[in-house]
Design a protein around this motif. Structure first.
Motif, PDB file in Angstrom:
ATOM      1  N   ARG A  34       0.884  -1.172   0.000  1.00  0.00           N
ATOM      2  CA  ARG A  34       0.000   0.000   0.000  1.00  0.00           C
ATOM      3  C   ARG A  34       0.918   1.217   0.000  1.00  0.00           C
ATOM      4  NH1 ARG A  34      -5.355   0.595   1.667  1.00  0.00           N
ATOM      5  NH2 ARG A  34      -5.458  -1.400   2.753  1.00  0.00           N
ATOM      6  N   ILE A  35       0.737   2.082  -0.970  1.00  0.00           N
ATOM      7  CA  ILE A  35       1.618   3.256  -1.052  1.00  0.00           C
ATOM      8  C   ILE A  35       0.758   4.509  -1.253  1.00  0.00           C
ATOM      9  CG2 ILE A  35       3.678   2.053  -1.901  1.00  0.00           C
ATOM     10  CD1 ILE A  35       2.957   2.714  -4.667  1.00  0.00           C
ATOM     11  N   ALA A  36       1.348   5.653  -0.988  1.00  0.00           N
ATOM     12  CA  ALA A  36       0.618   6.916  -1.102  1.00  0.00           C
ATOM     13  C   ALA A  36       1.551   7.975  -1.654  1.00  0.00           C
ATOM     14  CB  ALA A  36       0.079   7.340   0.262  1.00  0.00           C
ATOM     15  N   GLY A  37       0.973   8.990  -2.287  1.00  0.00           N
ATOM     16  CA  GLY A  37       1.812  10.070  -2.800  1.00  0.00           C
ATOM     17  C   GLY A  37       1.069  10.943  -3.786  1.00  0.00           C
ATOM     18  N   TRP A  38       1.855  11.641  -4.596  1.00  0.00           N
ATOM     19  CA  TRP A  38       1.317  12.594  -5.570  1.00  0.00           C
ATOM     20  C   TRP A  38       1.399  12.004  -6.978  1.00  0.00           C
ATOM     21  CZ3 TRP A  38       3.816  13.686  -1.192  1.00  0.00           C
ATOM     22  CH2 TRP A  38       3.311  14.699  -0.387  1.00  0.00           C
ATOM     23  N   VAL A  39       0.393  12.281  -7.783  1.00  0.00           N
ATOM     24  CA  VAL A  39       0.415  11.831  -9.180  1.00  0.00           C
ATOM     25  C   VAL A  39       1.429  12.678  -9.926  1.00  0.00           C
ATOM     26  CG1 VAL A  39      -0.901  11.743 -11.331  1.00  0.00           C
ATOM     27  CG2 VAL A  39      -1.971  11.070  -9.147  1.00  0.00           C
ATOM     28  N   ASN A  40       2.483  12.027 -10.398  1.00  0.00           N
ATOM     29  CA  ASN A  40       3.518  12.763 -11.107  1.00  0.00           C
ATOM     30  C   ASN A  40       3.148  12.934 -12.576  1.00  0.00           C
ATOM     31  OD1 ASN A  40       6.204  13.898 -10.632  1.00  0.00           O
ATOM     32  ND2 ASN A  40       6.807  12.496 -12.278  1.00  0.00           N
ATOM     33  N   ARG A  41       2.612  11.831 -13.153  1.00  0.00           N
ATOM     34  CA  ARG A  41       2.291  11.867 -14.573  1.00  0.00           C
ATOM     35  C   ARG A  41       1.260  10.773 -14.838  1.00  0.00           C
ATOM     36  NH1 ARG A  41       5.674  11.361 -19.469  1.00  0.00           N
ATOM     37  NH2 ARG A  41       6.958   9.827 -18.398  1.00  0.00           N
ATOM     38  N   ARG A  42       0.364  10.994 -15.805  1.00  0.00           N
ATOM     39  CA  ARG A  42      -0.593   9.948 -16.153  1.00  0.00           C
ATOM     40  C   ARG A  42      -0.537   9.698 -17.655  1.00  0.00           C
ATOM     41  NH1 ARG A  42      -6.676  11.078 -16.470  1.00  0.00           N
ATOM     42  NH2 ARG A  42      -6.065  11.043 -18.649  1.00  0.00           N
ATOM     43  N   ARG A  43      -0.536   8.420 -18.047  1.00  0.00           N
ATOM     44  CA  ARG A  43      -0.592   8.091 -19.471  1.00  0.00           C
ATOM     45  C   ARG A  43      -1.678   7.058 -19.689  1.00  0.00           C
ATOM     46  NH1 ARG A  43       4.107   7.495 -17.570  1.00  0.00           N
ATOM     47  NH2 ARG A  43       4.202   5.244 -17.847  1.00  0.00           N
ATOM     48  N   ASP A  44      -2.508   7.262 -20.697  1.00  0.00           N
ATOM     49  CA  ASP A  44      -3.525   6.267 -21.061  1.00  0.00           C
ATOM     50  C   ASP A  44      -2.950   5.497 -22.241  1.00  0.00           C
ATOM     51  OD1 ASP A  44      -4.966   7.746 -19.291  1.00  0.00           O
ATOM     52  OD2 ASP A  44      -6.828   7.618 -20.418  1.00  0.00           O
ATOM     53  N   HIS A  45      -3.056   4.172 -22.174  1.00  0.00           N
ATOM     54  CA  HIS A  45      -2.358   3.368 -23.165  1.00  0.00           C
ATOM     55  C   HIS A  45      -3.125   2.093 -23.412  1.00  0.00           C
ATOM     56  CE1 HIS A  45       1.067   3.331 -25.538  1.00  0.00           C
ATOM     57  NE2 HIS A  45       2.006   2.981 -24.675  1.00  0.00           N
ATOM     58  N   GLY A  46      -3.708   1.950 -24.582  1.00  0.00           N
ATOM     59  CA  GLY A  46      -4.389   0.693 -24.940  1.00  0.00           C
ATOM     60  C   GLY A  46      -5.358   0.229 -23.870  1.00  0.00           C
ATOM     61  N   GLY A  47      -6.175   1.154 -23.364  1.00  0.00           N
ATOM     62  CA  GLY A  47      -7.160   0.773 -22.359  1.00  0.00           C
ATOM     63  C   GLY A  47      -6.625   0.762 -20.947  1.00  0.00           C
ATOM     64  N   LEU A  48      -5.280   0.820 -20.790  1.00  0.00           N
ATOM     65  CA  LEU A  48      -4.696   0.846 -19.435  1.00  0.00           C
ATOM     66  C   LEU A  48      -4.359   2.286 -19.063  1.00  0.00           C
ATOM     67  CD1 LEU A  48      -2.096  -2.067 -19.779  1.00  0.00           C
ATOM     68  CD2 LEU A  48      -4.445  -2.187 -18.891  1.00  0.00           C
ATOM     69  N   VAL A  49      -4.380   2.554 -17.754  1.00  0.00           N
ATOM     70  CA  VAL A  49      -3.910   3.866 -17.290  1.00  0.00           C
ATOM     71  C   VAL A  49      -2.629   3.643 -16.482  1.00  0.00           C
ATOM     72  CG1 VAL A  49      -4.404   5.846 -15.813  1.00  0.00           C
ATOM     73  CG2 VAL A  49      -6.237   4.839 -17.202  1.00  0.00           C
ATOM     74  N   PHE A  50      -1.581   4.366 -16.856  1.00  0.00           N
ATOM     75  CA  PHE A  50      -0.308   4.291 -16.126  1.00  0.00           C
ATOM     76  C   PHE A  50      -0.110   5.585 -15.348  1.00  0.00           C
ATOM     77  CE2 PHE A  50       0.210   1.508 -19.727  1.00  0.00           C
ATOM     78  CZ  PHE A  50       0.800   0.389 -19.166  1.00  0.00           C
ATOM     79  N   ILE A  51       0.274   5.436 -14.119  1.00  0.00           N
ATOM     80  CA  ILE A  51       0.531   6.622 -13.304  1.00  0.00           C
ATOM     81  C   ILE A  51       1.899   6.485 -12.655  1.00  0.00           C
ATOM     82  CG2 ILE A  51      -0.144   7.744 -11.127  1.00  0.00           C
ATOM     83  CD1 ILE A  51      -2.780   8.044 -12.302  1.00  0.00           C
ATOM     84  N   ASP A  52       2.677   7.567 -12.698  1.00  0.00           N
ATOM     85  CA  ASP A  52       3.906   7.599 -11.897  1.00  0.00           C
ATOM     86  C   ASP A  52       3.530   8.247 -10.578  1.00  0.00           C
ATOM     87  OD1 ASP A  52       5.422   6.514 -13.885  1.00  0.00           O
ATOM     88  OD2 ASP A  52       6.100   8.454 -14.672  1.00  0.00           O
TER      89      ASP A  52
END
Ligand code: ASP
Length: 600
Positions: A34-52
């Motif tokens: 379980r981790i917590a923090g700030w969204v650095n960047r978001r990318r939507d890719h082929g139906g998936l969402v990637f977040i740093d």
């Protein structure tokens, strides 16, 4: 070992997190986190969402997959940079093509099973990652400093600062120094600047001064028998605007009893070696020493940068009999002719004209330039000098064929200051300063006093409490030598101190020389003179500018980069709006009336 905080401080698992972002590495694969923090960047890719996701320890990639994230996926889709979230899910290895070698967690990711939005963020005025902040300009960065502080660069700088200060404490504690606080609401201590004043409500019409340094208190602590003191001290100086000065700043302040300069220097060399090791900087001991007069003669300044050569040479003796009016007039008027061999350079006429303009802007009447050619010079000035004079100048300057020679004729102070400044500017411009080089030196054998032309009186070069060699020759105050030492790093003064006057009679003598009569001395410094009459040990110390040390250690030009909430060059804080007007009621309570500001 240098002080170092753990990379991943231990913490109790709670509803927000049980793991730091930076901890998501090989040993976590196969488990859950379980981790917590700030969204650095978001990318939507082929139906998936990637977040740093970012916390203090770094970045880690989250994957929101509609197949396994359910409602979390909806949230993942809506997230925007700088939103604050907590997520839980399995840690897995990334597929080989998606590994990011740039970050320590780059081979792993957390597949989000559950996600909570803890706090949403407005669109920030500049991007936290990349060049956004530098493009935004400093005023905006300071106005939104809490966003600026999220940048890795700022985090690293403040972390380094904390480690440097921790190393100072560890080293001094180990050497038997005692950390003692001194007051912030106090009486004026002269360190050469204006005081910040605080009106007293209980004693209307009286003011506290914020300390320019803890100087007098640390001396009183020596009279009080502590023998070895230090403090990380906030100091306040109301100086006119100068680039890279802060009205409040931090000193490492040190004082010792029963010491000679050599004792203070020895303790402080070990201190600096230890402290700078934290930043990976090697301080070779013993640190080189230069007398004040040598520093001025060879480098034109009492803060010489010894990472490169280009020393200055006095040419006055070679030119005493010259017929060249400009040189002869200066020498006959008590001035000097001073030169610098700037090495073999090819400069266009426009660049040479630029150097003349630089010298004039720095206060010189002019600048002579010449290239050694055969036994003489290629220079517009060559025709005014005899062959013998040219040969003598070439030899004094160690000039070889093609070397550029720069010469200033002026009063000593101006000539040194102009050539000293040009020396460092040109070395910088021409790339002569070796990358990664560090040069330290002590400046010793200072004059005690200097003549202040504007005020028409002698003033203390360090401060009025500095001890001196021998007896005072009132007929020749310039000849009195201070028992003072400054530490210079790459052309910046990072610390300075002295043995103090511990004899009240000698202290009174110095006050007199400074034009402070007995009555004024009693009114301003009576408490010090009195303390010195109750058995004062010989004592001395030093103070370092922590902001400057941290800036140099972090490799930045600006001390504002190593201060969490600095002020702008005009002394304001764009974040809080300080300084600000206050209520009429507050003023009345203080018995303070504000006159309308003086017309500009
Ligand atoms: N008080 C001096 C300063 O602030 C330092 C010292 O003499 O220890 O520069």
């Amino acid at each position: 070992m240098p002080a170092k905080a753990p990379d991943f401080p231990a913490q109790r698992g709670n509803s927000y997190r049980d793991t730091w972002c930076g901890e998501i590495r090989a040993d976590r694969v196969g488990g859950e986190a379980r981790i917590a923090g700030w969204v650095n960047r978001r990318r939507d890719h082929g139906g998936l969402v990637f977040i740093d996701l970012r916390d203090r320890t770094g970045l880690v990639q989250l994957v929101f997959d509609p197949d396994d994230s359910g409602t979390a996926f909806e949230l993942g889709h809506r997230l925007r940079p700088e939103d604050v979230i907590s997520v839980r899910g399995p840690v897995v290895e990334r597929s080989a093509e998606t590994v990011n070698p740039e970050i320590p967690t780059g081979a792993y990711e957390l597949r989000v099973a559950e996600a909570k939005l803890l706090s949403d963020a407005r669109t920030p005025p500049f991007e936290i990652e990349g060049r956004g902040a530098s493009e935004a300009g400093e005023e905006t960065r300071l106005r939104y400093r809490y966003l600026d502080l999220r940048r890795e660069h700022m985090r690293e700088a403040l972390l380094l600062r904390a480690r440097i200060v921790a190393a100072m404490r560890e080293q001094l504690d180990g050497d038997g120094f005692i950390e003692i606080e001194t007051p912030v609401l106090t009486r004026s201590t002269p360190e050469g600047a204006r005081d910040f004043l605080v009106p007293s409500r209980l004693q209307q019409g009286s003011f506290y001064a914020l300390p320019q340094s803890p100087q007098l208190f640390k001396q009183l602590l020596m009279v009080g028998g502590f023998e070895r003191y230090y403090q990380i001290a906030r100091c306040f100086r109301d100086e006119d605007l100068r680039a890279d000065r802060q009205p409040d700043f931090t000193q490492l302040d040190i004082e010792m009893s029963f010491v000679e300069p050599e004792d203070v220097i020895e303790v402080n060399e070990r201190l600096m070696q230890r402290v700078l090791a934290v930043a990976g900087i090697d301080v070779e001991l013993p640190i080189r020493r230069l007398s004040h007069d040598d520093a001025i003669a060879r480098f034109g300044t009492d803060r010489p940068d010894l990472r490169f050569g280009m020393e200055l040479t006095d040419l006055t003796d070679q030119l005493r009999e010259t017929e060249f009016r400009v040189f002869r007039g200066t020498i006959d008027g008590g001035g000097i002719v001073k030169g610098m061999n700037a090495g073999r350079r090819e400069l266009a006429r426009s660049e040479l004209d630029g150097l003349i303009a630089d010298a004039q802007e720095l206060g010189a009447k002019g600048l002579v330039w010449a290239f050694r050619e055969g036994d003489g010079w290629r220079s517009p000035t060559a025709k005014f000098l005899t062959e013998a004079e040219l040969a003598a100048l070439n030899s004094a300057l160690g000039a070889e064929e093609g070397d550029l020679l720069l010469i200033v004729a002026d009063q000593p102070k101006v000539a040194n200051q102009v050539l000293g400044t040009m020396r460092t500017r040109l070395a910088d411009r021409w790339g002569d300063i070796p990358a990664g080089a560090n040069a330290f030196c002590w400046i010793v054998d200072w004059p005690l006093l200097e003549w202040d032309e504007d005020e028409g009186r002698w003033t203390a070069i360090h401060h009025p409490f500095t001890s001196f060699e021998g007896d005072i020759d009132e007929a020749d105050p310039a000849s009195i030598r201070a028992r003072a030492y400054d530490l210079v790093w790459n052309g910046s003064e990072i610390g300075g101190g002295s043995i103090r006057i511990s004899d009240p009679g000698r202290q009174e003598q110095v006050f007199r020389l400074l034009g402070i009569d007995a009555e004024e001395a009693e009114a301003r410094f009576g408490f010090l003179l009195e303390a010195l009459r109750y058995g004062a040990p010989p004592h001395g110390g030093i103070a370092y500018g922590i902001d400057r040390i941290c800036a140099l250690a972090a490799g930045t030009d600006s001390i504002r980069d190593v201060i969490a909430f600095p002020k702008t060059a005009s002394g304001g804080d764009p974040l809080t709006g300080a300084p600000a007007p206050v209520d009429e009621r507050q003023l009345r309570e203080l018995g303070v009336t504000v006159r309308s500001p003086a017309p500009q």
